[in-house]
Write a protein that holds these residues in place. Sequence first.
Motif, PDB file in Angstrom:
ATOM      1  N   MET A 107      67.812  60.283  41.699  1.00  0.00           N
ATOM      2  CA  MET A 107      66.284  60.562  41.634  1.00  0.00           C
ATOM      3  C   MET A 107      65.838  59.356  40.789  1.00  0.00           C
ATOM      4  SD  MET A 107      64.313  63.914  40.517  1.00  0.00           S
ATOM      5  CE  MET A 107      64.313  63.541  38.839  1.00  0.00           C
ATOM      6  N   ALA A 108      64.647  58.746  41.365  1.00  0.00           N
ATOM      7  CA  ALA A 108      64.116  57.521  40.574  1.00  0.00           C
ATOM      8  C   ALA A 108      63.814  57.971  39.376  1.00  0.00           C
ATOM      9  CB  ALA A 108      63.105  57.016  41.347  1.00  0.00           C
ATOM     10  N   VAL A 109      63.800  57.000  38.343  1.00  0.00           N
ATOM     11  CA  VAL A 109      63.240  57.213  36.793  1.00  0.00           C
ATOM     12  C   VAL A 109      61.983  56.490  36.678  1.00  0.00           C
ATOM     13  CG1 VAL A 109      63.653  56.666  34.327  1.00  0.00           C
ATOM     14  CG2 VAL A 109      65.813  57.158  35.741  1.00  0.00           C
ATOM     15  N   THR A 110      60.922  57.408  36.121  1.00  0.00           N
ATOM     16  CA  THR A 110      59.436  56.788  36.139  1.00  0.00           C
ATOM     17  C   THR A 110      59.819  55.866  34.917  1.00  0.00           C
ATOM     18  OG1 THR A 110      58.922  58.447  34.450  1.00  0.00           O
ATOM     19  CG2 THR A 110      58.486  58.872  36.874  1.00  0.00           C
ATOM     20  N   PHE A 111      58.626  54.973  34.911  1.00  0.00           N
ATOM     21  CA  PHE A 111      58.291  54.142  33.814  1.00  0.00           C
ATOM     22  C   PHE A 111      58.367  54.675  32.516  1.00  0.00           C
ATOM     23  CE2 PHE A 111      55.441  51.391  31.466  1.00  0.00           C
ATOM     24  CZ  PHE A 111      56.130  50.249  30.908  1.00  0.00           C
ATOM     25  N   ALA A 112      57.522  55.955  32.434  1.00  0.00           N
ATOM     26  CA  ALA A 112      57.337  56.672  31.222  1.00  0.00           C
ATOM     27  C   ALA A 112      58.567  57.208  30.843  1.00  0.00           C
ATOM     28  CB  ALA A 112      56.361  57.746  31.516  1.00  0.00           C
ATOM     29  N   GLU A 113      59.316  57.741  31.647  1.00  0.00           N
ATOM     30  CA  GLU A 113      60.763  58.293  31.145  1.00  0.00           C
ATOM     31  C   GLU A 113      61.700  57.124  30.663  1.00  0.00           C
ATOM     32  OE1 GLU A 113      61.100  61.946  34.557  1.00  0.00           O
ATOM     33  OE2 GLU A 113      61.878  59.876  35.181  1.00  0.00           O
ATOM     34  N   LYS A 114      61.590  55.903  31.321  1.00  0.00           N
ATOM     35  CA  LYS A 114      62.399  55.035  30.686  1.00  0.00           C
ATOM     36  C   LYS A 114      62.002  54.562  29.273  1.00  0.00           C
ATOM     37  CE  LYS A 114      65.358  51.193  31.918  1.00  0.00           C
ATOM     38  NZ  LYS A 114      65.901  50.340  33.042  1.00  0.00           N
ATOM     39  N   LEU A 115      60.786  54.561  29.236  1.00  0.00           N
ATOM     40  CA  LEU A 115      60.112  54.222  27.735  1.00  0.00           C
ATOM     41  C   LEU A 115      60.692  55.285  26.828  1.00  0.00           C
ATOM     42  CD1 LEU A 115      56.632  52.781  27.881  1.00  0.00           C
ATOM     43  CD2 LEU A 115      58.604  51.642  27.240  1.00  0.00           C
ATOM     44  N   ALA A 116      60.560  56.656  26.981  1.00  0.00           N
ATOM     45  CA  ALA A 116      60.722  57.523  26.304  1.00  0.00           C
ATOM     46  C   ALA A 116      62.122  57.488  25.695  1.00  0.00           C
ATOM     47  CB  ALA A 116      60.633  58.755  27.033  1.00  0.00           C
ATOM     48  N   ARG A 117      63.006  56.895  26.764  1.00  0.00           N
ATOM     49  CA  ARG A 117      64.626  56.802  26.301  1.00  0.00           C
ATOM     50  C   ARG A 117      64.677  55.689  25.354  1.00  0.00           C
ATOM     51  NH1 ARG A 117      67.119  56.057  32.097  1.00  0.00           N
ATOM     52  NH2 ARG A 117      67.641  54.182  31.654  1.00  0.00           N
ATOM     53  N   MET A 118      63.875  54.833  25.095  1.00  0.00           N
ATOM     54  CA  MET A 118      64.094  53.675  24.279  1.00  0.00           C
ATOM     55  C   MET A 118      63.862  54.022  22.804  1.00  0.00           C
ATOM     56  SD  MET A 118      64.886  51.562  26.386  1.00  0.00           S
ATOM     57  CE  MET A 118      65.320  50.126  25.204  1.00  0.00           C
ATOM     58  N   PRO A 119      65.045  53.934  21.885  1.00  0.00           N
ATOM     59  CA  PRO A 119      64.873  54.226  20.573  1.00  0.00           C
ATOM     60  C   PRO A 119      64.034  53.786  19.793  1.00  0.00           C
ATOM     61  CG  PRO A 119      67.317  53.357  21.146  1.00  0.00           C
ATOM     62  CD  PRO A 119      66.212  52.909  22.285  1.00  0.00           C
TER      63      PRO A 119
END
Length: 364
Positions: A1-13
């Motif tokens: 499933m594609a990762v959204t921009f917001a999900e990717k950003l939320a992953r960043m420490p």
Amino acid sequence: MAVTFAEKLARMPGYQAGVPTGHAPESLAASGIAQLASNESPSPPHPKVVDAIAAAAKAMNRYPDPDATLLRRRIAERYDTDPSRVAVGNGSCEILLAAAEALCEPGAEILYAWPAFSMYPYLPALSGAREIRVPLDANETHDLEAMAAEVTAATQLVLVCNPNNPTATHRPAAEVAAFCESLPAHVTVILDEAYAEFQTHDDPDATVDLLGGLSNLVVLRTFSKCYGLAGLRVGYALGSPRFRAAVDAVRQPFSVNALAQAAGAEAILHQDDVAKRVEATIAERLRVEEGLAELGLATSETHANFSWIDLGEAGEAEVVAALAERQIAVRPGAPLGDPGHIRVSYGRPAENDRFLAALGEILA
Ligand SMILES: Cc1ncc(COP(=O)(O)O)c(C=O)c1O
């Protein structure tokens, strides 16, 4: 499933720099701030390195050598290896990030001890790999046996921070060798040795000697610490030609700028200067550790240019704030998941005295 921009950003420490913002490095000393939060060298670069930077500055209208040929050749000569085995990056951080990007995909696992260098969580966050963190042992040292037990068919990358940032502890080369030899061939091990020159267990090049027998081993070093070149951002890795090609394939072209290339190529010629810096650091280490013991504070066994201090009953946030009020910057342990600790880098002798006096006053 594609990762959204917001999900990717939320992953960043979200990296928290220890460096005070709003101060140009050259005016930091005049500002009265004791900058003991970033494990830098308190001494400026060797004069010949400054000359090399000034000479290179005259040709800033040109892009740098894309292969960093001279820098890689000098590094190869220093370690008696071939330039094809030397990767360079915009700080060793760039090599870490490039390794994750080149070697890992969603489904892969990246294994590291924790707490360790605060950049490591970026590697899984950026590559989409799963992170496996193994707690340090009771002595705040890498538990290599527990790490080996976590290796699976999906493990792509293992990071060993040795000496470890922030705890300053170190596992000797023979133990690291046994660990690496025990791992399956599909695992790449990056030995992050940003502070290797400051450890006193082994010859600092003992792990470099392991490269001949271990094709998936990478030794990562930097010019930011014992060479006093943190401001230029240049680091290097010794490993296989395949590893170097992987890093080069994903990193930005020209990421090691021309000033950094010139400085690194000159600095590596001055090993006598490196030895002097290391000696001065170890002398300050003994003094700071003695001062901390007199204050009744425990530290982990330090093999680096900083101490990891257990504050006991004292509140970490209060101590960090009280030091900051006195213009002394140190690193708190809480963001690294180890509250109740601070990490202090060794500065100039007068700064270290100031730190010890201030800490004594705050804890009294
Ligand atoms: C363990 C460790 N590795 C790597 C680095 C990164 O160094 P640089 O990117 O400046 O080469 C640091 C910097 O603090 C570090 O502590």
